[in-house]
Design an enzyme around this catalytic site. Structure first.
Site, PDB file in Angstrom:
ATOM      1  N   LYS A 103       0.844  -1.212   0.000  1.00 21.25           N
ATOM      2  CA  LYS A 103       0.000   0.000   0.000  1.00 21.25           C
ATOM      3  C   LYS A 103       0.869   1.248   0.000  1.00 21.25           C
TER       4      LYS A 103
ATOM      5  N   CYS B 234     -11.967   1.561  17.508  1.00 24.97           N
ATOM      6  CA  CYS B 234     -10.673   0.960  17.178  1.00 24.97           C
ATOM      7  C   CYS B 234      -9.793   0.795  18.417  1.00 24.97           C
ATOM      8  N   MET B 235      -9.323   1.912  18.967  1.00 23.43           N
ATOM      9  CA  MET B 235      -8.326   1.852  20.028  1.00 23.43           C
ATOM     10  C   MET B 235      -8.886   2.105  21.419  1.00 23.43           C
TER      11      MET B 235
ATOM     12  N   MET C 210      -7.445  -5.596  16.782  1.00 21.97           N
ATOM     13  CA  MET C 210      -8.909  -5.520  16.852  1.00 21.97           C
ATOM     14  C   MET C 210      -9.595  -6.804  17.306  1.00 21.97           C
TER      15      MET C 210
ATOM     16  N   GLY D   3      -4.117   1.078  15.044  1.00 22.62           N
ATOM     17  CA  GLY D   3      -4.603   0.902  13.686  1.00 22.62           C
ATOM     18  C   GLY D   3      -4.264   2.053  12.770  1.00 22.62           C
ATOM     19  N   GLN D   4      -4.718   3.240  13.152  1.00 22.87           N
ATOM     20  CA  GLN D   4      -4.603   4.372  12.243  1.00 22.87           C
ATOM     21  C   GLN D   4      -3.311   5.159  12.499  1.00 22.87           C
TER      22      GLN D   4
HETATM   23  N1  MGD Z   1     -17.145  -4.383  10.112  1.00 20.49           N
HETATM   24  C1  MGD Z   1     -16.131  -3.686  10.572  1.00 20.49           C
HETATM   25  N2  MGD Z   1     -16.222  -2.338  10.637  1.00 20.49           N
HETATM   26  C2  MGD Z   1     -15.196  -1.627  11.137  1.00 20.49           C
HETATM   27  C3  MGD Z   1     -14.018  -2.256  11.585  1.00 20.49           C
HETATM   28  C4  MGD Z   1     -13.936  -3.675  11.496  1.00 20.49           C
HETATM   29  O1  MGD Z   1     -12.931  -4.309  11.866  1.00 20.49           O
HETATM   30  N3  MGD Z   1     -15.015  -4.341  11.011  1.00 20.49           N
HETATM   31  N4  MGD Z   1     -12.991  -1.511  12.070  1.00 20.49           N
HETATM   32  C5  MGD Z   1     -13.272  -0.183  12.610  1.00 20.49           C
HETATM   33  C6  MGD Z   1     -12.001   0.560  12.709  1.00 20.49           C
HETATM   34  S1  MGD Z   1     -10.781  -0.141  13.666  1.00 20.49           S
HETATM   35  C7  MGD Z   1     -11.776   1.718  12.088  1.00 20.49           C
HETATM   36  S2  MGD Z   1     -10.332   2.562  12.402  1.00 20.49           S
HETATM   37  C8  MGD Z   1     -12.804   2.312  11.222  1.00 20.49           C
HETATM   38  C9  MGD Z   1     -12.268   3.041  10.010  1.00 20.49           C
HETATM   39  O2  MGD Z   1     -13.349   3.566   9.321  1.00 20.49           O
HETATM   40  P1  MGD Z   1     -13.308   4.970   8.578  1.00 20.49           P
HETATM   41  O3  MGD Z   1     -12.534   5.948   9.314  1.00 20.49           O
HETATM   42  O4  MGD Z   1     -14.725   5.333   8.319  1.00 20.49           O
HETATM   43  O5  MGD Z   1     -12.615   4.520   7.208  1.00 20.49           O
HETATM   44  P2  MGD Z   1     -11.616   5.257   6.235  1.00 20.49           P
HETATM   45  O6  MGD Z   1     -11.784   4.649   4.893  1.00 20.49           O
HETATM   46  O7  MGD Z   1     -10.266   5.216   6.800  1.00 20.49           O
HETATM   47  O8  MGD Z   1     -12.178   6.718   6.233  1.00 20.49           O
HETATM   48  C10 MGD Z   1     -11.363   7.841   6.097  1.00 20.49           C
HETATM   49  C11 MGD Z   1     -12.076   8.792   5.169  1.00 20.49           C
HETATM   50  O9  MGD Z   1     -11.376  10.027   5.135  1.00 20.49           O
HETATM   51  C12 MGD Z   1     -11.121  10.417   3.786  1.00 20.49           C
HETATM   52  N5  MGD Z   1      -9.879  11.179   3.839  1.00 20.49           N
HETATM   53  C13 MGD Z   1      -8.610  10.748   3.639  1.00 20.49           C
HETATM   54  N6  MGD Z   1      -7.732  11.728   3.895  1.00 20.49           N
HETATM   55  C14 MGD Z   1      -8.445  12.817   4.252  1.00 20.49           C
HETATM   56  C15 MGD Z   1      -8.091  14.123   4.678  1.00 20.49           C
HETATM   57  O10 MGD Z   1      -6.922  14.497   4.782  1.00 20.49           O
HETATM   58  N7  MGD Z   1      -9.115  14.965   5.009  1.00 20.49           N
HETATM   59  C16 MGD Z   1     -10.424  14.579   4.927  1.00 20.49           C
HETATM   60  N8  MGD Z   1     -11.363  15.467   5.287  1.00 20.49           N
HETATM   61  N9  MGD Z   1     -10.775  13.348   4.516  1.00 20.49           N
HETATM   62  C17 MGD Z   1      -9.803  12.483   4.210  1.00 20.49           C
HETATM   63  C18 MGD Z   1     -11.043   9.129   3.032  1.00 20.49           C
HETATM   64  O11 MGD Z   1     -11.329   9.336   1.669  1.00 20.49           O
HETATM   65  C19 MGD Z   1     -12.098   8.262   3.746  1.00 20.49           C
HETATM   66  O12 MGD Z   1     -13.366   8.415   3.215  1.00 20.49           O
HETATM   67  O13 MGD Z   1     -13.684   1.285  10.764  1.00 20.49           O
HETATM   68  C20 MGD Z   1     -14.312   0.598  11.813  1.00 20.49           C
HETATM   69  N10 MGD Z   1     -15.317  -0.266  11.222  1.00 20.49           N
HETATM   70  N1  MGD Z   2      -4.173  -3.597   5.000  1.00 18.36           N
HETATM   71  C1  MGD Z   2      -4.703  -2.889   5.993  1.00 18.36           C
HETATM   72  N2  MGD Z   2      -3.990  -2.635   7.109  1.00 18.36           N
HETATM   73  C2  MGD Z   2      -4.557  -1.941   8.108  1.00 18.36           C
HETATM   74  C3  MGD Z   2      -5.869  -1.412   8.013  1.00 18.36           C
HETATM   75  C4  MGD Z   2      -6.587  -1.658   6.807  1.00 18.36           C
HETATM   76  O1  MGD Z   2      -7.731  -1.230   6.625  1.00 18.36           O
HETATM   77  N3  MGD Z   2      -5.981  -2.409   5.839  1.00 18.36           N
HETATM   78  N4  MGD Z   2      -6.428  -0.726   9.033  1.00 18.36           N
HETATM   79  C5  MGD Z   2      -5.607  -0.312  10.173  1.00 18.36           C
HETATM   80  C6  MGD Z   2      -6.471  -0.207  11.357  1.00 18.36           C
HETATM   81  S1  MGD Z   2      -7.324   1.238  11.630  1.00 18.36           S
HETATM   82  C7  MGD Z   2      -6.552  -1.187  12.283  1.00 18.36           C
HETATM   83  S2  MGD Z   2      -7.551  -0.970  13.634  1.00 18.36           S
HETATM   84  C8  MGD Z   2      -5.700  -2.390  12.211  1.00 18.36           C
HETATM   85  C9  MGD Z   2      -6.444  -3.689  12.520  1.00 18.36           C
HETATM   86  O2  MGD Z   2      -5.553  -4.740  12.509  1.00 18.36           O
HETATM   87  P1  MGD Z   2      -6.000  -6.203  12.942  1.00 18.36           P
HETATM   88  O3  MGD Z   2      -6.768  -6.150  14.190  1.00 18.36           O
HETATM   89  O4  MGD Z   2      -4.815  -7.073  12.910  1.00 18.36           O
HETATM   90  O5  MGD Z   2      -6.992  -6.610  11.741  1.00 18.36           O
HETATM   91  P2  MGD Z   2      -8.474  -7.214  11.679  1.00 18.36           P
HETATM   92  O6  MGD Z   2      -8.540  -7.950  10.402  1.00 18.36           O
HETATM   93  O7  MGD Z   2      -9.478  -6.168  11.916  1.00 18.36           O
HETATM   94  O8  MGD Z   2      -8.644  -8.224  12.911  1.00 18.36           O
HETATM   95  C10 MGD Z   2      -7.616  -9.047  13.382  1.00 18.36           C
HETATM   96  C11 MGD Z   2      -8.076 -10.441  13.665  1.00 18.36           C
HETATM   97  O9  MGD Z   2      -8.966 -10.516  14.760  1.00 18.36           O
HETATM   98  C12 MGD Z   2      -9.510 -11.826  14.659  1.00 18.36           C
HETATM   99  N5  MGD Z   2     -10.572 -12.077  15.628  1.00 18.36           N
HETATM  100  C13 MGD Z   2     -11.904 -12.039  15.463  1.00 18.36           C
HETATM  101  N6  MGD Z   2     -12.536 -12.415  16.584  1.00 18.36           N
HETATM  102  C14 MGD Z   2     -11.585 -12.725  17.494  1.00 18.36           C
HETATM  103  C15 MGD Z   2     -11.618 -13.225  18.838  1.00 18.36           C
HETATM  104  O10 MGD Z   2     -12.663 -13.449  19.448  1.00 18.36           O
HETATM  105  N7  MGD Z   2     -10.416 -13.439  19.458  1.00 18.36           N
HETATM  106  C16 MGD Z   2      -9.238 -13.232  18.809  1.00 18.36           C
HETATM  107  N8  MGD Z   2      -8.118 -13.487  19.478  1.00 18.36           N
HETATM  108  N9  MGD Z   2      -9.179 -12.761  17.542  1.00 18.36           N
HETATM  109  C17 MGD Z   2     -10.339 -12.504  16.895  1.00 18.36           C
HETATM  110  C18 MGD Z   2      -9.930 -11.878  13.208  1.00 18.36           C
HETATM  111  O11 MGD Z   2     -10.095 -13.218  12.761  1.00 18.36           O
HETATM  112  C19 MGD Z   2      -8.778 -11.145  12.531  1.00 18.36           C
HETATM  113  O12 MGD Z   2      -7.872 -12.018  11.882  1.00 18.36           O
HETATM  114  O13 MGD Z   2      -5.148  -2.500  10.915  1.00 18.36           O
HETATM  115  C20 MGD Z   2      -4.508  -1.324  10.449  1.00 18.36           C
HETATM  116  N10 MGD Z   2      -3.842  -1.719   9.243  1.00 18.36           N
HETATM  117  S1  SF4 Z   3       2.703   2.555   7.470  1.00 15.11           S
HETATM  118 FE1  SF4 Z   3       1.556   0.620   7.271  1.00 15.11          FE
HETATM  119  S2  SF4 Z   3       0.603   0.762   5.238  1.00 15.11           S
HETATM  120 FE2  SF4 Z   3       2.286   2.275   5.285  1.00 15.11          FE
HETATM  121  S3  SF4 Z   3       4.067   1.226   4.441  1.00 15.11           S
HETATM  122 FE3  SF4 Z   3       4.140   0.992   6.673  1.00 15.11          FE
HETATM  123  S4  SF4 Z   3       3.126  -0.976   7.055  1.00 15.11           S
HETATM  124 FE4  SF4 Z   3       2.553  -0.351   4.971  1.00 15.11          FE
HETATM  125 MO    MO Z   4      -8.852   1.020  13.389  1.00 18.24          MO
END
Ligand code: MGD
Ligand code: MGD
Ligand code: SF4
Ligand code: MO
Length: 750
Positions: free
Chosen positions: A78, A167-168, A336, A373-374
């Site tokens: 990415k 998330c966090m 997560m 995560g973020q």
């Molecule tokens: N089912 C399910 N849902 C989840 C999760 C999951 O594990 N499962 N994870 C949750 C978690 S951990 C997270 S962090 C959230 C993430 O969920 P979101 O925060 O809703 O996802 P993003 O796609 O990161 O959204 C960022 C948005 O900001 C826009 N953007 C990018 N840069 C900028 C900028 O500089 N300024 C402005 N104004 N906009 C910008 C992007 O185009 C995008 O639309 O999702 C949550 N939702």
């Molecule tokens: N490529 C990529 N990287 C990312 C992001 C992205 O959108 N894409 N988002 C970023 C963000 S904001 C976040 S929060 C992180 C998330 O990073 P991770 O948390 O590593 O990613 P997820 O896929 O949301 O969930 C991790 C795992 O939790 C497991 N899980 C589900 N239920 C349970 C349970 O009951 N117990 C245990 N032990 N595990 C369980 C799922 O099977 C999954 O494999 O990634 C960050 N990095």
């Molecule tokens: S900050 Fe995350 S997404 Fe970006 S290069 Fe490093 S591991 Fe890949």
């Molecule tokens: Mo997240």
């Protein structure tokens, strides 16, 4: 275990690339030889890799990893393809206003005048609690600071929350209850010293690929390094694991408690460390003893944990032995799969417990290390205090002294800040649904896609009674489509500001190019809005650097003290870790550790001081295993879990804009175990309907041995197939983080 070689590492699906000698993808993105290189940080994950962007004219034509940053020149797939997010055809280049039901082009003056008028009118008629701000762990620190100050000190409303709550929040709640203050105490360098990695609910190979790769490099050098992974699914992270535990979703607290049971039973506990540094608690009170804790653990035999989780007794015992073995450094990492649970804070607590009872904490390679995560969830929202119950740098809305401190720093009169915490993310949208909140400003997040039980909150956001403002870099998104006003935002290197990643590392992102069309940095938009709402005196900033001066002052004297991180130092450095007080302090690798953390005091008698709490002790918590919010039953017999894939970022506005990434894995499919398909009389490729108590979603079934029998995994990225219509909005009672990871569904054939 699979033997590891250099070749294996280079062939990893994580596709890490060296910055110096451009690897294929990096070269592919040097579409034109750049005129200059600008130092910045990757836009995506909380790993916070340092990168340089190559600029020609006003175009980013190349990207390479920063060799002098923690990522040592590596970036993942990415990161390597970042330049293309800037030039996507779906970039929004001018404001939009809804007229006659349609979003149409408008001028900045029209759009801002409308936003200010509607906010002003709503505040006058219904009070400051009728408006809200919903922010993001991807916004720059200075942007979040302005929004927080405007809401809490200007508008006098604590209705400000953000996606870090999704998330966090549970990790923050875990750190605060275990150690008194938020944020991990370890650092990435610990990965190079650990002998055991204990990964729980983290698919780091896909979600934190550069950190995962660093673990593998350590394993290559020191082949006895053990990798233990606890996840109900068989993930890519398990590819190089020495021990895998695949618990029933939600049933891993028993495993962690049983590991503590074994650690005590086998004499692996560090009783001296416990005597000096630890107190014990249950519920919300630290009023228990070590005897209470040991009695509590008696019930968590490995046999009981095996029965609860479906894992093997031997594996649980083995995990405990590797974790606890004297002389081995152990690093836990979790994400997560731990946080997005109604028991998220509790599971965080007991992961911290394992380090406290073994004394494997505050030592090279030994640390409880929650992966963020973020890219700026830590720096902007958690540290910056931009959640509804927080104030900057460890202060609380409900604490009078903290409010007074912030009122003084913000230059407003005593009593300005409302003492009542506002709603958390999901509650905020519930207040939109009930009509108490009537106007919402959304910035750098896409809640119409990412909230749990999404149909419910999409309806609320779309309602005539809600005035929805969305600041976005792209259009349409699943949130901008619902908006009344969409403001075009500058993205990533089109603006300047600070990001703070997992290891308390703060770094400056430099502006490299001008934004496209009329897009503006969020910082400028927010300052403009503040002036229009009559708060120009409160928000007088002309540049993010001016806001940074105030931010440094607000951190001074707190447990976060980074008052020495001037703009100049940040510009010259390749990341700085706080605490870093004024002067020439180099920064802190290991927090709470004498000789490293300046806040401990060089003459402190012991090697650590957990100064986050007034008694200088950490808390070992007694936390029982409970069932998830929604257990499977005859009507909804399958367990749904959701998460990420390597190639995409959340709602795919950015990664979906990259031609090379778009075709990879963006379509959400239902990953199912062959035995489940057989039982349901289905085959790979069939169209199926997933039905939960909240919604329905049609997807293609994908057969995979990696799925857990009885469970279905669907990724969260596909904007056309929103898995969140199915997920549950049950919240952890402490952190208010939703249980995205567990819901009950049934499968129907289309
Ligand atoms: N089912 C399910 N849902 C989840 C999760 C999951 O594990 N499962 N994870 C949750 C978690 S951990 C997270 S962090 C959230 C993430 O969920 P979101 O925060 O809703 O996802 P993003 O796609 O990161 O959204 C960022 C948005 O900001 C826009 N953007 C990018 N840069 C900028 C900028 O500089 N300024 C402005 N104004 N906009 C910008 C992007 O185009 C995008 O639309 O999702 C949550 N939702
Ligand atoms: N490529 C990529 N990287 C990312 C992001 C992205 O959108 N894409 N988002 C970023 C963000 S904001 C976040 S929060 C992180 C998330 O990073 P991770 O948390 O590593 O990613 P997820 O896929 O949301 O969930 C991790 C795992 O939790 C497991 N899980 C589900 N239920 C349970 C349970 O009951 N117990 C245990 N032990 N595990 C369980 C799922 O099977 C999954 O494999 O990634 C960050 N990095
Ligand atoms: S900050 Fe995350 S997404 Fe970006 S290069 Fe490093 S591991 Fe890949
Ligand atoms: Mo997240």
């Amino acid at each position: 275990m699979t033997p590891l070689s250099r070749r294996h590492i280079l062939e990893l699906p994580t596709f890490a690339l060296m910055g110096e000698a451009p690897a294929p993808a990096a070269r592919a993105f040097a579409v034109a030889e750049p005129d200059r290189w600008v130092k910045t940080v990757c836009r995506y994950c909380g790993t916070g890799c340092g990168v340089y962007v190559g600029v020609k004219g006003n175009t980013v034509t190349a990207v390479k990893g920063d060799e002098r940053n923690h990522n040592a020149g590596f970036v993942c797939i990415k990161g390597a393809m970042l330049p293309q997010i800037l030039t996507s055809p779906s970039r929004l280049t001018h404001p939009l206003i809804r007229r006659g039901g349609k979003l149409v082009r408008a001028s900045w003056e029209e759009a801002m005048a409308l936003v200010a008028a509607r906010f002003q009118e709503t505040i006058e008629r219904h009070g400051p609690e009728a408006v809200a701000f919903y922010g993001s762990g991807q916004a720059l620190t200075e942007e979040t600071w302005v929004a927080n100050k405007l809401m809490k000190a200007g508008i006098r409303s604590n209705n400000i929350d953000g996606n870090p709550r999704l998330c966090m929040a549970s990790a923050a709640g875990g750190y605060i209850s275990s150690f008194g203050k938020d944020e991990p105490m370890g650092c990435y360098e610990d990965i190079d010293h650990a002998d055991v990695y204990f990964l729980v609910g983290s698919n780091a190979a896909e979600a934190h690929p550069i950190l995962y790769q660093r673990m593998l490099r350590r394993k290559e050098r020191a082949p006895d390094t053990k990798l233990i992974v606890v996840d109900p699914r068989r993930t890519r992270t398990m590819q190089y694991a020495d021990l895998t535990l695949l618990p029933k979703p939600g049933m891993d607290l028993s495993i962690v408690n049983a590991m503590a049971h074994v650690i005590f039973k086998e004499g692996l506990a560090d009783l001296e460390f416990l005597r000096q540094h630890v107190t014990y608690g249950a519920g919300a009170e630290a009023n228990k003893t070590i005897e209470d804790y040991r009695t509590f653990l008696e019930a968590y035999t490995p046999q009981r944990a095996a029965a609860d989780s479906g894992c093997r007794v031997e594996d649980i015992v083995q995990a405990a032995r590797w974790f606890g073995e004297r002389g081995r450094a152990t690093m836990s990492m979790w994400t997560m799969g731990v946080n997005q649970r109604i028991q998220g804070v509790w599971l965080n607590n007991i992961l911290n417990n394992l380090h406290l009872i073994t004394g494997k904490i505050g030592l090279p390679g030994s640390t409880p290390f929650s992966l963020t995560g973020q890219p700026n969830a830590c720096g902007g929202v958690r540290d910056g205090g931009a959640l509804s119950h927080l104030l900057p740098y460890g202060r609380l809305v409900a604490n009078e002294q903290h409010r007074r401190q912030m009122e003084e720093l913000w230059g407003v009169s005593a009593g300005t800040i409302n003492p009542k915490p506002g709603p958390s993310a999901v509650e905020l949208f519930q207040a939109v649904e009930s009509g108490t909140i009537k106007a919402v400003y959304v910035m750098t997040t896409n809640p119409g896609h990412s909230l749990p039980n999404a149909s419910r909150y999409r309806k609320a956001m779309a309602s005539e009674d809600c005035f929805l403002v969305v600041a976005e870099a792209y259009h349409p998104t699943r949130t901008s489509e619902l908006a009344d006003v969409v403001l075009p935002a500058a993205l990533w290197v089109e603006k300047e500001g600070v990001y703070g990643c997992t290891e308390r590392r703060y770094q400056l992102l430099e502006k490299a190019i001008q934004p496209p069309g009329e897009a503006r940095p969020d910082f400028d938009i927010l300052c403009d809005l503040a002036r229009r709402l009559g708060h120009g005196k409160l928000i007088p900033y002309k540049t993010p650097a001016e806001a940074w001066e105030d931010i440094l002052k607000a951190s001074k004297g707190t447990a976060y003290d980074f008052s020495g991180m001037t703009r100049e130092r940040l510009r010259a450095a390749h990341g700085l870790l706080w605490p870093l007080p004024e002067g020439n302090h180099p920064g802190t690798k290991r927090r709470y550790v004498r000789g490293d953390d300046p806040l401990v005091g060089a003459s402190h008698a012991q090697r650590v001081r957990f100064y986050g709490r007034s008694d200088n002790k950490a808390v070992v918590w007694l936390r029982d295993q409970k069932p998830p919010a929604e257990v499977t039953d005859a009507d909804y017999p399958m367990s749904l879990t959701t998460g990420r894939v390597l190639e995409h970022w959340h709602t795919a506005t950015m990664t979906g804009s990259v031609p090379a990434l778009r075709p990879l894995n963006l379509e959400a499919v239902a990953e199912l175990h062959p035995a489940d398909l057989k039982r349901l009389n289905l085959k790979d490729g069939d169209r199926i309907r997933l039905v939960s108590r909240r919604g329905k979603l049609t997807l293609v079934a994908r057969e995979t041995e990696n799925a857990r029998e009885g469970s279905v995994f669907v990724h969260m990225h596909d904007p056309e197939r929103l898995v969140n219509v199915l997920t549950i909005d049950a919240l952890d009672p402490g952190s208010k983080e939703p249980e995205f990871k567990i819901a009950a569904v049934r499968i129907e054939k289309e």
